[in-house]
Design a protein around this motif. Sequence first.
Motif, PDB file in Angstrom:
ATOM      1  N   GLN A 137       0.829  -1.204   0.000  1.00  0.00           N
ATOM      2  CA  GLN A 137       0.000   0.000   0.000  1.00  0.00           C
ATOM      3  C   GLN A 137       0.870   1.262   0.000  1.00  0.00           C
ATOM      4  N   THR A 138       1.931   1.207   0.804  1.00  0.00           N
ATOM      5  CA  THR A 138       2.845   2.355   0.813  1.00  0.00           C
ATOM      6  C   THR A 138       3.487   2.559  -0.553  1.00  0.00           C
ATOM      7  N   GLY A 139       3.886   1.436  -1.189  1.00  0.00           N
ATOM      8  CA  GLY A 139       4.464   1.526  -2.521  1.00  0.00           C
ATOM      9  C   GLY A 139       3.493   2.079  -3.543  1.00  0.00           C
ATOM     10  N   ARG A 140       2.228   1.629  -3.458  1.00  0.00           N
ATOM     11  CA  ARG A 140       1.221   2.139  -4.394  1.00  0.00           C
ATOM     12  C   ARG A 140       0.979   3.627  -4.173  1.00  0.00           C
ATOM     13  N   LYS A 141       1.020   4.049  -2.908  1.00  0.00           N
ATOM     14  CA  LYS A 141       0.852   5.478  -2.624  1.00  0.00           C
ATOM     15  C   LYS A 141       1.987   6.283  -3.266  1.00  0.00           C
ATOM     16  N   GLN A 142       3.206   5.755  -3.163  1.00  0.00           N
ATOM     17  CA  GLN A 142       4.324   6.440  -3.808  1.00  0.00           C
ATOM     18  C   GLN A 142       4.159   6.453  -5.323  1.00  0.00           C
ATOM     19  N   MET A 143       3.619   5.368  -5.888  1.00  0.00           N
ATOM     20  CA  MET A 143       3.369   5.332  -7.329  1.00  0.00           C
ATOM     21  C   MET A 143       2.336   6.382  -7.727  1.00  0.00           C
ATOM     22  N   ASP A 144       1.272   6.522  -6.890  1.00  0.00           N
ATOM     23  CA  ASP A 144       0.261   7.549  -7.173  1.00  0.00           C
ATOM     24  C   ASP A 144       0.874   8.945  -7.133  1.00  0.00           C
ATOM     25  N   ASP A 145       1.746   9.162  -6.121  1.00  0.00           N
ATOM     26  CA  ASP A 145       2.416  10.464  -6.051  1.00  0.00           C
ATOM     27  C   ASP A 145       3.292  10.694  -7.280  1.00  0.00           C
ATOM     28  N   THR A 146       3.940   9.593  -7.705  1.00  0.00           N
ATOM     29  CA  THR A 146       4.782   9.704  -8.909  1.00  0.00           C
ATOM     30  C   THR A 146       3.944  10.020 -10.141  1.00  0.00           C
ATOM     31  N   ASP A 147       2.769   9.357 -10.242  1.00  0.00           N
ATOM     32  CA  ASP A 147       1.886   9.634 -11.387  1.00  0.00           C
ATOM     33  C   ASP A 147       1.423  11.081 -11.395  1.00  0.00           C
ATOM     34  N   GLN A 148       1.096  11.601 -10.214  1.00  0.00           N
ATOM     35  CA  GLN A 148       0.675  12.997 -10.138  1.00  0.00           C
ATOM     36  C   GLN A 148       1.817  13.933 -10.549  1.00  0.00           C
ATOM     37  N   THR A 149       3.031  13.582 -10.112  1.00  0.00           N
ATOM     38  CA  THR A 149       4.183  14.384 -10.505  1.00  0.00           C
ATOM     39  C   THR A 149       4.378  14.357 -12.013  1.00  0.00           C
ATOM     40  N   ILE A 150       4.183  13.168 -12.601  1.00  0.00           N
ATOM     41  CA  ILE A 150       4.324  13.033 -14.047  1.00  0.00           C
ATOM     42  C   ILE A 150       3.267  13.865 -14.763  1.00  0.00           C
ATOM     43  N   GLU A 151       2.035  13.838 -14.243  1.00  0.00           N
ATOM     44  CA  GLU A 151       0.969  14.630 -14.869  1.00  0.00           C
ATOM     45  C   GLU A 151       1.291  16.116 -14.807  1.00  0.00           C
ATOM     46  N   ARG A 152       1.822  16.554 -13.656  1.00  0.00           N
ATOM     47  CA  ARG A 152       2.204  17.963 -13.561  1.00  0.00           C
ATOM     48  C   ARG A 152       3.332  18.292 -14.529  1.00  0.00           C
ATOM     49  N   SER A 153       4.255  17.345 -14.668  1.00  0.00           N
ATOM     50  CA  SER A 153       5.353  17.561 -15.618  1.00  0.00           C
ATOM     51  C   SER A 153       4.827  17.640 -17.043  1.00  0.00           C
ATOM     52  N   LYS A 154       3.847  16.775 -17.362  1.00  0.00           N
ATOM     53  CA  LYS A 154       3.245  16.820 -18.693  1.00  0.00           C
ATOM     54  C   LYS A 154       2.588  18.168 -18.949  1.00  0.00           C
ATOM     55  N   LYS A 155       1.904  18.676 -17.923  1.00  0.00           N
ATOM     56  CA  LYS A 155       1.240  19.976 -18.084  1.00  0.00           C
ATOM     57  C   LYS A 155       2.272  21.077 -18.326  1.00  0.00           C
ATOM     58  N   VAL A 156       3.380  21.007 -17.574  1.00  0.00           N
ATOM     59  CA  VAL A 156       4.444  21.997 -17.772  1.00  0.00           C
ATOM     60  C   VAL A 156       5.003  21.900 -19.190  1.00  0.00           C
ATOM     61  N   VAL A 157       5.186  20.651 -19.660  1.00  0.00           N
ATOM     62  CA  VAL A 157       5.703  20.454 -21.016  1.00  0.00           C
ATOM     63  C   VAL A 157       4.720  21.013 -22.051  1.00  0.00           C
ATOM     64  N   GLU A 158       3.407  20.741 -21.845  1.00  0.00           N
ATOM     65  CA  GLU A 158       2.408  21.267 -22.786  1.00  0.00           C
ATOM     66  C   GLU A 158       2.413  22.793 -22.795  1.00  0.00           C
ATOM     67  N   ASP A 159       2.499  23.389 -21.592  1.00  0.00           N
ATOM     68  CA  ASP A 159       2.553  24.855 -21.535  1.00  0.00           C
ATOM     69  C   ASP A 159       3.805  25.385 -22.240  1.00  0.00           C
ATOM     70  N   THR A 160       4.910  24.673 -22.043  1.00  0.00           N
ATOM     71  CA  THR A 160       6.154  25.091 -22.692  1.00  0.00           C
ATOM     72  C   THR A 160       6.027  24.999 -24.208  1.00  0.00           C
ATOM     73  N   ILE A 161       5.383  23.918 -24.682  1.00  0.00           N
ATOM     74  CA  ILE A 161       5.196  23.758 -26.125  1.00  0.00           C
ATOM     75  C   ILE A 161       4.314  24.879 -26.670  1.00  0.00           C
ATOM     76  N   ASN A 162       3.243  25.208 -25.933  1.00  0.00           N
ATOM     77  CA  ASN A 162       2.360  26.286 -26.392  1.00  0.00           C
ATOM     78  C   ASN A 162       3.098  27.627 -26.436  1.00  0.00           C
ATOM     79  N   ILE A 163       3.898  27.878 -25.394  1.00  0.00           N
ATOM     80  CA  ILE A 163       4.661  29.120 -25.376  1.00  0.00           C
ATOM     81  C   ILE A 163       5.662  29.146 -26.532  1.00  0.00           C
ATOM     82  N   GLY A 164       6.279  27.975 -26.784  1.00  0.00           N
ATOM     83  CA  GLY A 164       7.217  27.898 -27.905  1.00  0.00           C
ATOM     84  C   GLY A 164       6.535  28.161 -29.236  1.00  0.00           C
TER      85      GLY A 164
END
Length: 258
Positions: A137-164
Motif C-alpha cells: 500500500q505504501t508503494g502504491r501510494k508512492q506510485m500515485d504520487d509519482t503519477d501525479q508528478t508526471i501529470e504535472r510535468s506533462k502539463k508543464v511540457v504542454e505549456d512550454t510547447i504552447n509558449i514555444g
Amino acid sequence: MASEPAQLTGIETEVQNIFKSLSTGFQKLDKTKDVSKQSKQLEELTAKMRDAKRLIKDFDREMKEEEPRKTPETNKLLNEKKQALIKELNSYVALRKTYTSSLGNKQELLDGGSFGGPAQNDNVRMASTMSNQELVQTGRKQMDDTDQTIERSKKVVEDTINIGAETASTLKGQTDQLGRITNELDTIQFSIKKASQLVKEIGRQLATDRCIIFLLFLIVAGVVAVIVVKVVHSKDKSTSASPPPPGRRLLLSLLDVE
C-alpha cells in the motif's frame, strides 16, 4: 491480426519470469526478520529489477524494428504490453524503495538501541512486523504520487510547447516584417540612386546651356561690333567727300580768273 514475433515473445516471457521471482522474493523478504539478510535479499531483488529493465528496453527496440512490418492493431497491442511491463516494474521499484526506507529505519533503531530502552525496542518490533500488504500500500501510494508528478510535468511540457509555438509565430511575424522593411529600404535606395543620376543629368544640361548662352553672347557682341565699325567707317567717308564752304569756293574762283 499478425502473430507476435518470436523474439518479442521470448523477451516478454523472460520479463514475466523475473516478475514472478520478484514477487516471491518480496514475500520471503517480508518473512525475514534479520536486517542484514533483508539487505542482502534486497540487493538481489534490485539486480533482478535491472535485468527486467534491460529486457524491457530490448523489447522496445525490437518492437520499433518490427513496427513497419506490422499492422496498426499489432503495434498497438505490443505497445500496451510494453506499458504494462513498465508499470509492473515501477510497482516493484516503488516497493523496493519502501523496503529500503524501512531497512534504513530499522538499522538506525538497532544502532541506537543501547541508548534507547523499551520505546526503541517497540519501534524495532513494529518495523519488523510490518506486513507485506502495508508495504504494498505504501508503494502504491508512492506510485500515485509519482503519477501525479508526471501529470504535472506533462502539463508543464504542454505549456512550454504552447509558449514555444506562440514565440515561433511571433518570430515569424517579425521576420516577415523585417523582410518588408528590407524591401522598402531597397526601393528607397533605388529611388535615391535614380534621383542622384537625374541631378547629375540636370547639372550637365545646365552647364551645356551656359556654354550655349556664352556663345550666343559672343555672336551678338561680334555682330554689334561689326555694325558699330561699319557705322563709324561710313561717317568717316561722308565727311571726306563733302564740298568746300562758299567762301573757299569764291577764293578758288578768283584764283582761276587770274
